[in-house]
Scaffold this motif. Structure first.
Motif, PDB file in Angstrom:
ATOM      1  N   PHE B 213       0.856  -1.182   0.000  1.00 34.43           N
ATOM      2  CA  PHE B 213       0.000   0.000   0.000  1.00 34.43           C
ATOM      3  C   PHE B 213       0.888   1.226   0.000  1.00 34.43           C
ATOM      4  O   PHE B 213       1.766   1.367   0.844  1.00 34.43           O
ATOM      5  CB  PHE B 213      -0.926  -0.014   1.215  1.00 34.43           C
ATOM      6  CG  PHE B 213      -1.928  -1.123   1.134  1.00 34.43           C
ATOM      7  CD1 PHE B 213      -3.097  -0.939   0.428  1.00 34.43           C
ATOM      8  CD2 PHE B 213      -1.678  -2.354   1.730  1.00 34.43           C
ATOM      9  CE1 PHE B 213      -4.004  -1.969   0.321  1.00 34.43           C
ATOM     10  CE2 PHE B 213      -2.585  -3.378   1.631  1.00 34.43           C
ATOM     11  CZ  PHE B 213      -3.761  -3.197   0.930  1.00 34.43           C
ATOM     12  N   LEU B 214       0.657   2.060  -0.967  1.00 34.12           N
ATOM     13  CA  LEU B 214       1.550   3.201  -1.164  1.00 34.12           C
ATOM     14  C   LEU B 214       0.737   4.489  -1.132  1.00 34.12           C
ATOM     15  O   LEU B 214      -0.260   4.636  -1.836  1.00 34.12           O
ATOM     16  CB  LEU B 214       2.262   3.066  -2.515  1.00 34.12           C
ATOM     17  CG  LEU B 214       3.256   4.156  -2.877  1.00 34.12           C
ATOM     18  CD1 LEU B 214       4.459   4.116  -1.959  1.00 34.12           C
ATOM     19  CD2 LEU B 214       3.701   4.017  -4.315  1.00 34.12           C
ATOM     20  N   ASN B 215       1.168   5.430  -0.306  1.00 36.26           N
ATOM     21  CA  ASN B 215       0.560   6.750  -0.285  1.00 36.26           C
ATOM     22  C   ASN B 215       1.172   7.597  -1.375  1.00 36.26           C
ATOM     23  O   ASN B 215       2.306   8.041  -1.256  1.00 36.26           O
ATOM     24  CB  ASN B 215       0.864   7.432   1.059  1.00 36.26           C
ATOM     25  CG  ASN B 215      -0.265   7.276   2.016  1.00 36.26           C
ATOM     26  OD1 ASN B 215      -1.428   7.392   1.640  1.00 36.26           O
ATOM     27  ND2 ASN B 215       0.062   7.021   3.261  1.00 36.26           N
ATOM     28  N   LEU B 216       0.438   7.829  -2.437  1.00 38.65           N
ATOM     29  CA  LEU B 216       0.924   8.734  -3.477  1.00 38.65           C
ATOM     30  C   LEU B 216       0.364  10.107  -3.107  1.00 38.65           C
ATOM     31  O   LEU B 216      -0.770  10.413  -3.382  1.00 38.65           O
ATOM     32  CB  LEU B 216       0.428   8.263  -4.834  1.00 38.65           C
ATOM     33  CG  LEU B 216       1.170   8.796  -6.043  1.00 38.65           C
ATOM     34  CD1 LEU B 216       2.379   7.945  -6.329  1.00 38.65           C
ATOM     35  CD2 LEU B 216       0.269   8.836  -7.254  1.00 38.65           C
ATOM     36  N   GLY B 217       1.150  10.919  -2.466  1.00 38.06           N
ATOM     37  CA  GLY B 217       0.665  12.193  -1.966  1.00 38.06           C
ATOM     38  C   GLY B 217       0.435  12.132  -0.474  1.00 38.06           C
ATOM     39  O   GLY B 217       0.774  11.130   0.136  1.00 38.06           O
ATOM     40  N   HIS B 220       3.365  15.054  -3.566  1.00 39.21           N
ATOM     41  CA  HIS B 220       4.029  14.207  -4.541  1.00 39.21           C
ATOM     42  C   HIS B 220       4.195  15.048  -5.799  1.00 39.21           C
ATOM     43  O   HIS B 220       3.324  15.853  -6.114  1.00 39.21           O
ATOM     44  CB  HIS B 220       3.167  12.964  -4.812  1.00 39.21           C
ATOM     45  CG  HIS B 220       3.817  11.968  -5.729  1.00 39.21           C
ATOM     46  ND1 HIS B 220       3.809  12.133  -7.091  1.00 39.21           N
ATOM     47  CD2 HIS B 220       4.482  10.831  -5.481  1.00 39.21           C
ATOM     48  CE1 HIS B 220       4.454  11.113  -7.642  1.00 39.21           C
ATOM     49  NE2 HIS B 220       4.869  10.313  -6.687  1.00 39.21           N
ATOM     50  N   PRO B 221       5.318  14.879  -6.508  1.00 37.78           N
ATOM     51  CA  PRO B 221       5.561  15.762  -7.653  1.00 37.78           C
ATOM     52  C   PRO B 221       4.460  15.727  -8.705  1.00 37.78           C
ATOM     53  O   PRO B 221       4.281  16.692  -9.420  1.00 37.78           O
ATOM     54  CB  PRO B 221       6.872  15.224  -8.231  1.00 37.78           C
ATOM     55  CG  PRO B 221       7.522  14.489  -7.133  1.00 37.78           C
ATOM     56  CD  PRO B 221       6.434  13.974  -6.255  1.00 37.78           C
ATOM     57  N   SER B 222       3.734  14.650  -8.816  1.00 34.31           N
ATOM     58  CA  SER B 222       2.804  14.528  -9.943  1.00 34.31           C
ATOM     59  C   SER B 222       1.345  14.715  -9.589  1.00 34.31           C
ATOM     60  O   SER B 222       0.497  14.538 -10.456  1.00 34.31           O
ATOM     61  CB  SER B 222       2.956  13.158 -10.591  1.00 34.31           C
ATOM     62  OG  SER B 222       4.254  13.012 -11.043  1.00 34.31           O
ATOM     63  N   VAL B 576       2.102   1.947 -12.264  1.00 35.01           N
ATOM     64  CA  VAL B 576       2.208   3.231 -11.573  1.00 35.01           C
ATOM     65  C   VAL B 576       2.490   4.351 -12.576  1.00 35.01           C
ATOM     66  O   VAL B 576       1.891   5.429 -12.511  1.00 35.01           O
ATOM     67  CB  VAL B 576       3.325   3.183 -10.506  1.00 35.01           C
ATOM     68  CG1 VAL B 576       3.520   4.556  -9.898  1.00 35.01           C
ATOM     69  CG2 VAL B 576       2.961   2.181  -9.432  1.00 35.01           C
ATOM     70  N   ALA B 577       3.377   4.067 -13.543  1.00 32.84           N
ATOM     71  CA  ALA B 577       3.721   5.097 -14.517  1.00 32.84           C
ATOM     72  C   ALA B 577       2.495   5.493 -15.339  1.00 32.84           C
ATOM     73  O   ALA B 577       2.338   6.649 -15.731  1.00 32.84           O
ATOM     74  CB  ALA B 577       4.831   4.606 -15.434  1.00 32.84           C
ATOM     75  N   ILE B 580       0.308   7.858 -13.429  1.00 26.45           N
ATOM     76  CA  ILE B 580       0.804   9.233 -13.513  1.00 26.45           C
ATOM     77  C   ILE B 580       0.332   9.874 -14.818  1.00 26.45           C
ATOM     78  O   ILE B 580      -0.096  11.024 -14.841  1.00 26.45           O
ATOM     79  CB  ILE B 580       2.346   9.248 -13.433  1.00 26.45           C
ATOM     80  CG1 ILE B 580       2.831   8.606 -12.135  1.00 26.45           C
ATOM     81  CG2 ILE B 580       2.876  10.662 -13.559  1.00 26.45           C
ATOM     82  CD1 ILE B 580       2.321   9.226 -10.883  1.00 26.45           C
TER      83      ILE B 580
END
Lengths: 327, 595
Positions: B213-217, B220-222, B576-577, B580
């Motif tokens: 489990f990943l917190n993107l933000g 986060h740059p994107s 993931v890419a 984005i």
């Protein structure tokens, strides 16, 4: 002791100092070049043309708090950054700069460089794993896959040069190009090598292990201060090494183009070597300014489906031609 | 100029009113509904909550022309409202706004609720997009939705006390206890923000692998602002994603109830902060319609011109960051050069750059400056060629194509499901543009095309926006060549002070002058929804006036809110890419999402 000859203390000191200085200065060069290509100025405030920017940055990075995250694997976390610096610096030992200028004439020079490049991959992998951070983990996984596979194509692409020159010794490879640089007979090998070396030094477009827009800073997300500085400068030394290798292997090293000027003068040799290397360095920067980043699986399939067959075919044809000529 | 057009639209609406109301009466019986008259003539029906889902289903599936999209769900706290003539008794009202693109008409449904019994059946079975809207109504009003899978706060922090848009909830910090943050509270707040997969029904592992489990933000740059996506990852494959918003919530709707009609204009600028004065437009148009203010032609053309400049500025930023998120670092710098030219023009006209707050009720703040056309002419002459150059650099690049084609695609029906409007909807091949289909501010007099694409993937969403910039340039050129002469504001008593000579002579004019300067306009009681084609999709303002100097309820429907909700639906199964790339192709602004 202070003679100009391969392996003398003076030459060793000059090369080591020169490599580190030039690499640090490359940071400035890259930022200014990117500025030119992106319609902006880049750093131009510290010293003439902003050349002092690197010194200011060094002061900053040395005086920063050297922080190790409490959740990281401390020993590995601290050991990882120097590995990349040391491995790439060691690779320079076998690079012939000019006649009589170099650190060592190793008869397995090329193998030495490939071995060091493999070891450098550990730095990135260990750094990412030891950080105990999910972004760093993703980064080091990408790095492991990317660097290990592109090493394969890199190695195979160089075999053509080795077959033509009949030696792994880089100085002898340069000497054997007196009649003509290998860029012509080994054009495809050069293409594969150039692409693979971008991937090895994980710079855009192949900067997936540290793709900022995707995984923040990848394997060095948790690094700061001088430890980050080592990864950072390590990257630029890598660029310098890759450019020097392209020069040595495919563009006649210190040999002057079209026979301009003296052939075996040390000064002229250093001049040509530096000039050619710098052209490739600028090419690295230009790539960063121009090309977007492929996706991870696209990068891998590009390597295995395009570069591998290309380098194998190149090897086959080179072998066939040598066999034919020999016969 | 627009009189005939407005009339025909009104006439059309009156026919639709009878059509949809008649059909509903016939199907469910007249006694099931109460009809309400509104300022803009939009059919508004009160109904019982028991029949809500049947009515929604009927309108979406069986009624012809069907209502494809749930544009908005919101609520009104009716407890202190004075002017409710002809409306059923209610403490709270839940409002559903449906839109039919094929029939080009709207309907508004209302449900009356009483304080001790605040619940409504969830509309998620009919429109998945109802999910976030219902969470927002729960968060802001404490109205619960039966059958909602995860009714939790969405804009306010999970630890928030009370429901912010209720009339008894304070509007400013000085009305509350002084805030302090000691270590305990800080720990509490932080642990409340921790992502717990179980709460969202996510498994920790599948048969073959353990998920990460990943917190993107939120940083986060994107993610372009403060926005968190909690990712469930299998390697680099996105198994599921939970977008988490609210970090940019500033209570714009609550402020609308506190400010006077006039002083709220600067707040609207900051809703979609890349849209600048375009945000002012639906707000001032709503007030003009409620007060019966006719806007001079020159004002309409000036407004259109500035809106199109802001569309270009916003799309340029989108285009640059889109390329940058795909790893191409240079285009954004070139595009900022053009964006700078646009802002220089805006600055020379409005005095401000990103948030000029320049439109006024009944006009604009100043007339165009002398020589306004020189820079604009220079811009429209050079900009299309620059766009062609960017096409070669970005859209023709093979890596960009590989990264964006077939990624994050949805079709028109899915776009309806999720409330996706604007370029995101047109990228699926569905041609509907507010400016074309419901012209406002004189758009019907302009010659422009509505660009569409086919596949609805990341590439197409970007391609549509690029073509929109070309069309905007066309519109600006027409403004440039056909700028009418005349006043830059209407001489309506509610919006302009009386003529100075009169105010010096008679007391009535002096009083009017005094009131309009100190209070601003007093707007007659009523309700209105006004929409525009904003940079990112349909942006509507739903204003309720209780006959005061400020709004009783200001509802801002923003396009980005709905778009973010669709992220899991279109990104699950990608890497993931790709996520984005998808996030980059949506073009959202967190201020527009959270308000």
């Amino acid at each position: 002791m202070f003679d100009i000859e391969v392996g003398s203390a003076l030459v060793m000191g000059l090369i080591l100092g020169g490599v580190i200085l030039i690499s640090a200065w490359l940071i400035w060069l890259e930022r200014r070049l990117l500025g030119v290509w992106q319609d902006r100025l880049g750093p131009n405030r510290v010293g003439p043309l902003g050349l002092g920017q690197v010194i200011a940055d060094m002061f900053k990075i040395f005086t920063k708090e050297d922080w190790v995250p409490p959740f990281a694997d401390k020993l590995v976390f601290m050991v990882a950054p120097p590995i990349i610096m040391i491995c790439i610096l060691l690779s320079f030992a076998v690079i012939p700069i000019a006649p009589n200028v170099g650190i060592i004439d190793l008869n397995i020079g090329l193998l030495w460089i490939l071995a060091m490049a493999s070891l450098a991959a550990y730095s990135v992998m260990l750094g990412g794993l030891a950080s105990n951070n999910k972004y760093a983990l993703l980064g080091s996984l990408r790095a492991a896959a990317q660097m290990v596979s592109y090493e394969v194509f890199m190695g195979i692409s160089l075999l053509g040069v080795v077959m033509l020159s009949g030696t792994f010794n880089l100085r002898e490879i340069v000497e054997s190009q007196r009649d003509g640089w290998y860029i012509l007979p080994q054009f495809f090998a050069f293409i594969v090598f150039a692409i693979a070396s971008v991937a090895e030094s994980h710079r855009l477009p192949f900067d997936l292990p540290e793709a900022e827009q995707e995984i923040v800073a990848g394997f060095h997300t948790e690094y700061s201060g001088m430890k980050f500085g080592m990864f950072f400068v390590g990257e630029y030394i890598g660029v310098l090494l890759a450019s020097a290798l392209m020069t040595v292997l495919f563009f006649g090293g210190w040999l002057p183009p079209f026979g301009i000027g003296p052939e075996d003068s040390i000064v002229a040799g250093i001049f040509w070597m530096l000039l050619k290397t710098m052209v490739f360095v600028c090419f690295f920067v230009l790539m960063r300014a121009a090309i977007p980043r492929p996706r991870y699986d696209q990068l891998m399939s590009y390597g295995w489906l395009v570069l591998l067959p290309l380098s194998l075919i190149n090897l086959l044809i080179t072998g066939a031609v040598i066999l034919f000529q020999g016969a | 100029m627009s009189d005939t057009a407005t009339e025909s639209v009104l006439k059309q609406q009156a026919e639709d009113l009878s059509a949809v109301v008649g059909a509903l009466y016939q199907r469910f019986g007249e006694s099931a509904f109460t009809l309400q008259r509104t300022a803009e003539g939009l059919p508004t029906l009160w109904l019982q909550r028991q029949s809500l889902l049947d009515v929604l289903r009927y309108l979406r599936r069986d009624y012809q022309p069907r209502f494809e999209m749930l544009l908005d769900i919101t609520a009104i706290d009716e407890r202190v409202r004075v002017h409710r003539e002809g409306q059923p008794e209610a403490d709270f009202t839940v409002v559903y706004h449906l839109i039919s693109f094929t029939g080009n008409c709207d309907v508004r449904l209302k449900i009356a609720l009483h304080e001790h019994d605040l619940n409504v059946p969830s509309a998620i079975p009919v429109w998945p997009s109802a999910n976030w809207y219902e969470r927002e109504v729960w968060d802001m009003f404490g109205i619960s939705f039966d059958g909602h899978p995860n009714l939790r706060r969405i804009l306010c922090p999970p630890t928030w006390q009370g429901h912010a848009l209720r009339k008894d909830h304070p509007a400013r910090a000085t009305e509350m206890e002084p805030y302090s943050l000691d270590d305990d509270i800080q720990d509490q707040e932080q642990s409340a923000l921790k992502f717990r997969p179980e709460e969202w029904g996510m498994k920790q592992q599948s048969d073959s692998s353990e998920f990460m489990f990943l917190n993107l933000g939120p940083n986060h740059p994107s993610v372009h602002g403060v926005f968190r996506i909690a990712l469930q990852l299998d390697g680099e494959i996105v198994v599921d994603a939970i977008p988490d918003i609210g970090y940019h919530h500033r209570g714009a709707e609550k402020m609308g109830e506190r400010q006077s009609w006039h002083t709220y204009i600067p707040y609207t600028d900051r809703v979609d902060y890349l849209g600048g004065v375009m945000n002012n437009l639906p707000y001032v148009m709503a007030l003009e319609q409620m007060c019966g203010i006719e806007v001079p032609e020159r004002v309409q053309v000036i407004r259109v011109m500035l809106c199109e400049f802001f569309r270009i500025a916003s799309h340029l930023l989108f285009y640059g960051t889109f390329a940058q998120d795909l790893g191409q670092l240079s285009p954004i710098f070139y595009m900022f050069v053009d964006r700078e030219k646009v802002f220089n023009i805006i600055e020379s006209i409005c005095g401000g750059r990103m948030h000029p707050s320049w439109f006024r009720i009944g006009g604009v703040a100043q007339d165009l400056p002398n020589g306004w056309d020189k820079r604009i002419r220079e811009f429209v002459d050079t900009f299309p060629a620059r766009l062609d150059e960017y096409d070669r650099m970005v859209m023709d690049n093979s890596i960009i194509r590989q990264r964006t084609r077939g990624i994050g695609a949805y079709d028109t029906e899915e776009a309806f499901d999720w409330g996706i409007t604007g370029p995101g909807l047109r990228a699926t091949g569905f041609e509907w543009d507010y400016r074309k289909d419901r012209p406002y501010s004189g758009y019907e007099n302009f010659d422009f095309d509505v660009p569409i694409a086919v596949n609805g993937d990341c590439y197409d969403r970007c391609a549509v926006r690029i073509e929109e910039m070309r069309q905007s340039t066309r519109i600006i050129r027409q403004c440039l060549e056909n700028m009418p002469e005349g006043p830059y504001k209407s001489q309506h008593a509610k919006t302009s002070p009386p003529i100075k000579e009169h105010a010096k002579q008679d007391i009535e004019s002096l009083i009017a002058h005094f009131l309009s300067v100190s209070w601003g306009p007093v707007v007659p009681p009523g309700e209105i929804t006004t929409g525009i084609e904003a940079t990112k999709g349909i942006n509507t303002y739903y204003l309720v006036s209780d006959g005061g100097v400020g709004s009783y309820r200001t509802r801002i429907r923003t396009p980005s809110f709905a778009h973010l909700q669709a992220i899991p639906y279109i990104s699950n199964g990608f890497m993931v890419a790709d996520l984005i790339a998808i996030v980059a192709s949506i073009d959202f602004v967190m201020a527009d999402v959270d308000r």
